[in-house]
Design a protein around this motif. Structure first.
Motif, PDB file in Angstrom:
ATOM      1  N   LEU A 111       0.856  -1.179   0.000  1.00 27.60           N
ATOM      2  CA  LEU A 111       0.000   0.000   0.000  1.00 27.60           C
ATOM      3  C   LEU A 111       0.897   1.235   0.000  1.00 27.60           C
ATOM      4  O   LEU A 111       2.086   1.141   0.332  1.00 27.60           O
ATOM      5  N   PRO A 112       0.374   2.400  -0.323  1.00 20.62           N
ATOM      6  CA  PRO A 112       1.158   3.619  -0.165  1.00 20.62           C
ATOM      7  C   PRO A 112       1.623   3.725   1.285  1.00 20.62           C
ATOM      8  O   PRO A 112       0.910   3.290   2.187  1.00 20.62           O
ATOM      9  N   ASN A 113       2.805   4.249   1.470  1.00 16.27           N
ATOM     10  CA  ASN A 113       3.376   4.451   2.814  1.00 16.27           C
ATOM     11  C   ASN A 113       3.807   3.163   3.513  1.00 16.27           C
ATOM     12  O   ASN A 113       4.096   3.193   4.703  1.00 16.27           O
ATOM     13  N   ILE A 168      11.107  10.006  -0.416  1.00 20.07           N
ATOM     14  CA  ILE A 168      10.440   9.331   0.701  1.00 20.07           C
ATOM     15  C   ILE A 168       9.695  10.383   1.510  1.00 20.07           C
ATOM     16  O   ILE A 168      10.255  11.421   1.849  1.00 20.07           O
ATOM     17  N   THR A 202      11.664   3.541   1.139  1.00 18.13           N
ATOM     18  CA  THR A 202      12.640   3.538   2.234  1.00 18.13           C
ATOM     19  C   THR A 202      13.514   2.291   2.157  1.00 18.13           C
ATOM     20  O   THR A 202      14.728   2.345   2.343  1.00 18.13           O
ATOM     21  N   ASP A 224      10.491  -1.366  14.002  1.00 17.03           N
ATOM     22  CA  ASP A 224      11.177  -0.515  14.978  1.00 17.03           C
ATOM     23  C   ASP A 224      10.180   0.273  15.805  1.00 17.03           C
ATOM     24  O   ASP A 224      10.467   0.690  16.929  1.00 17.03           O
ATOM     25  N   PRO A 245       0.761   9.452   1.217  1.00 18.72           N
ATOM     26  CA  PRO A 245       0.637   8.422   0.179  1.00 18.72           C
ATOM     27  C   PRO A 245       0.990   8.970  -1.206  1.00 18.72           C
ATOM     28  O   PRO A 245       0.918  10.183  -1.442  1.00 18.72           O
ATOM     29  N   THR A 294       5.790   8.139  -4.398  1.00 16.60           N
ATOM     30  CA  THR A 294       6.444   7.623  -5.597  1.00 16.60           C
ATOM     31  C   THR A 294       5.462   7.691  -6.753  1.00 16.60           C
ATOM     32  O   THR A 294       4.380   7.117  -6.687  1.00 16.60           O
TER      33      THR A 294
HETATM   34  N1  LIG Z   1       9.086   3.683  11.766  1.00 10.70           N
HETATM   35  C1  LIG Z   1       9.309   3.366  10.495  1.00 10.70           C
HETATM   36  N2  LIG Z   1       8.899   4.188   9.544  1.00 10.70           N
HETATM   37  C2  LIG Z   1       9.149   3.871   8.268  1.00 10.70           C
HETATM   38  C3  LIG Z   1       9.847   2.687   7.914  1.00 10.70           C
HETATM   39  N3  LIG Z   1       9.941   2.640   6.563  1.00 10.70           N
HETATM   40  C4  LIG Z   1       9.322   3.750   6.101  1.00 10.70           C
HETATM   41  N4  LIG Z   1       8.857   4.505   7.102  1.00 10.70           N
HETATM   42  C5  LIG Z   1       8.141   5.775   6.974  1.00 10.70           C
HETATM   43  O1  LIG Z   1       6.955   5.583   6.250  1.00 10.70           O
HETATM   44  C6  LIG Z   1       6.675   6.703   5.414  1.00 10.70           C
HETATM   45  C7  LIG Z   1       6.461   6.258   3.982  1.00 10.70           C
HETATM   46  O2  LIG Z   1       7.650   5.702   3.471  1.00 10.70           O
HETATM   47  P1  LIG Z   1       7.902   5.533   1.922  1.00 10.70           P
HETATM   48  O3  LIG Z   1       9.157   4.748   1.803  1.00 10.70           O
HETATM   49  O4  LIG Z   1       7.836   6.827   1.207  1.00 10.70           O
HETATM   50  O5  LIG Z   1       6.661   4.628   1.529  1.00 10.70           O
HETATM   51  P2  LIG Z   1       6.246   4.087   0.084  1.00 10.70           P
HETATM   52  O6  LIG Z   1       5.748   2.696   0.293  1.00 10.70           O
HETATM   53  O7  LIG Z   1       7.370   4.250  -0.878  1.00 10.70           O
HETATM   54  O8  LIG Z   1       5.022   5.012  -0.243  1.00 10.70           O
HETATM   55  P3  LIG Z   1       4.449   5.446  -1.689  1.00 10.70           P
HETATM   56  O9  LIG Z   1       5.609   5.813  -2.543  1.00 10.70           O
HETATM   57  O10 LIG Z   1       3.581   6.610  -1.394  1.00 10.70           O
HETATM   58  O11 LIG Z   1       3.696   4.284  -2.192  1.00 10.70           O
HETATM   59  C8  LIG Z   1       7.853   7.646   5.582  1.00 10.70           C
HETATM   60  O12 LIG Z   1       7.508   8.653   6.460  1.00 10.70           O
HETATM   61  C9  LIG Z   1       8.926   6.771   6.182  1.00 10.70           C
HETATM   62  O13 LIG Z   1       9.808   7.505   7.001  1.00 10.70           O
HETATM   63  C10 LIG Z   1      10.293   1.829   8.972  1.00 10.70           C
HETATM   64  O14 LIG Z   1      10.916   0.795   8.777  1.00 10.70           O
HETATM   65  N5  LIG Z   1       9.985   2.228  10.236  1.00 10.70           N
END
Ligand SMILES: Nc1nc2c(ncn2[C@@H]2O[C@H](COP(=O)(O)OP(=O)(O)OP(=O)(O)O)[C@@H](O)[C@H]2O)c(=O)[nH]1
Ligand SMILES: [Mg+2]
Length: 344
Positions: free
Chosen positions: A167-169, A186, A174, A282, A190, A193
């Motif tokens: 899903l998004p987020n 990052i 990351t 985490d 949502p 990307t």
């Molecule tokens: N606590 C925590 N936060 C995380 C972790 N991985 C990502 N995040 C947070 O989650 C949010 C979304 O992360 P992204 O990597 O942009 O997520 P995505 O899946 O690529 O999202 P889209 O590109 O919108 O689909 C950011 O604020 C990150 O800092 C993790 O392992 N732990």
């Protein structure tokens, strides 16, 4: 490392050598007859898909590829030497485009595939070739054919080995940023990307390519969110990595949403090997981890790994598992650097 995926090259095949006009001249031999040899053929320019390359960076430094001309024919029936061929060594997955940058001439998808990009000119005939009953002393020969000159584009489509789903987020970008040199955007909203990103990930002396695609939401197959067209980018992957946000209240539903969209997309995407990972651990304590993991295991009916892309916890284990799902011949092996450093 930046992915050089488009390069312009100039190629020219060799011209053929001219034929020769010559007559046999020897003491006591009258009417020696014609003995001019043919010219040699010019060299051709080829492209070959080879192993062990994953960028087009070499073509940054050398853009001109000219094959040698054939040598002209000579007297005493000697044929000119052929010009040598030239081979452009390109990584598997390179497309060769015409000068307009649109027409795809050939897609080099198989290891060892060879195509001729410019054929060398034929050598001309010497006068030996023109002798006949009625013309026993021909004074004509053919010139060699000209070579071909072309401007081409090479475009490398990296074929991803691992596709990220979620899903998004969920933390897809990351994860890519933590494990590769790619620097995707990052953020905590949502649809951060909007375009797929690729990164080369290394583990245990092997490398593979991971594709980060925009998040999927319920109804993506009907065009909601950014739609599911992006799944096309992971269709050729060997394995999918499904990330589920562990901090979500609805882990089981989140998981099911993605699976439903995968099945709606069709093709064999839903049957591909998949690794399910509970991400963002985490942010959870021991108890919450166990609970979330159990919920996800129940929903997926299979093994679940735990990971945190931010804290890099469990990342290596996930990479090793992914590596195990990729065929050995798809993996790129890191070049062994056993060359002694230069010393005065
Ligand atoms: N606590 C925590 N936060 C995380 C972790 N991985 C990502 N995040 C947070 O989650 C949010 C979304 O992360 P992204 O990597 O942009 O997520 P995505 O899946 O690529 O999202 P889209 O590109 O919108 O689909 C950011 O604020 C990150 O800092 C993790 O392992 N732990
Ligand atoms: Mg993202």
């Amino acid at each position: 490392m930046k992915f050089l995926d488009l390069c312009k090259v100039y190629i020219r095949s060799g011209a053929g050598g001219g034929g020769c006009v010559s007559f046999r001249r020897e003491k006591y031999i009258e009417y020696g007859g014609p003995d001019g040899g043919d010219g040699g053929g010019g060299g051709s320019v080829w492209a070959e898909a080879v192993d062990g390359l994953n960028t087009l960076i070499d073509f940054r430094y050398q853009q001109h590829f000219f094959a040698k001309n054939g040598q002209p024919g000579m007297g005493k029936q000697r044929t000119g030497k052929d010009g040598e061929d030239i081979v452009l060594r390109v990584p598997v997955g390179t497309e060769i485009l015409d000068e307009d940058q649109e027409t795809v001439l050939v897609d080099m998808t198989e290891l060892g595939q060879r195509v001729e990009l410019a054929r060398g000119g034929n050598g001309g005939w010497g006068n030996l070739h023109f002798k006949s009953a009625t013309n026993q002393a021909p004074r004509r020969s053919n010139p060699g054919q000209d070579g071909v000159e072309r401007t081409l584009w090479l475009r490398l489509k990296l074929i991803a080995d691992v596709g990220l789903l979620g899903l998004p987020n969920a933390g897809k970008s990351t994860f890519l940023a933590a494990t590769s040199n790619a620097r995707p955007k990052i953020a905590d909203y949502p649809f951060t990307t909007l375009h797929p990103n690729l990164g080369v990930v290394g583990v245990d002396n092997t490398e593979f390519v991971v594709a980060d695609i925009p998040g999927l939401i319920e109804g993506a197959s009907e065009g909601r969110g950014l739609g599911d067209l992006f799944l096309g980018h992971v269709e050729r992957c060997a394995v999918l990595l499904h990330l589920v946000d562990g901090t979500s209240e609805t882990i089981a539903e989140d998981y099911q949403t993605i699976i439903t969209e995968l099945e709606a997309y069709g093709g064999d995407l839903a049957d591909k090997p998949r690794v399910t990972v509970l991400n963002k651990i985490d942010a959870l304590d021991e108890e919450e981890r166990a609970e979330a993991c159990k919920e996800l295991e129940k929903a997926s009916g299979g093994a679940v790994m735990q990971m945190s892309g931010v804290a890099r916890e469990g990342v290596t284990e996930v990479l090793r598992t992914l590596r195990g799902q990729i065929n050995d011949d798809r993996l790129r092996h890191k070049p062994v650097e056993d060359v002694e450093p230069w010393q005065p």
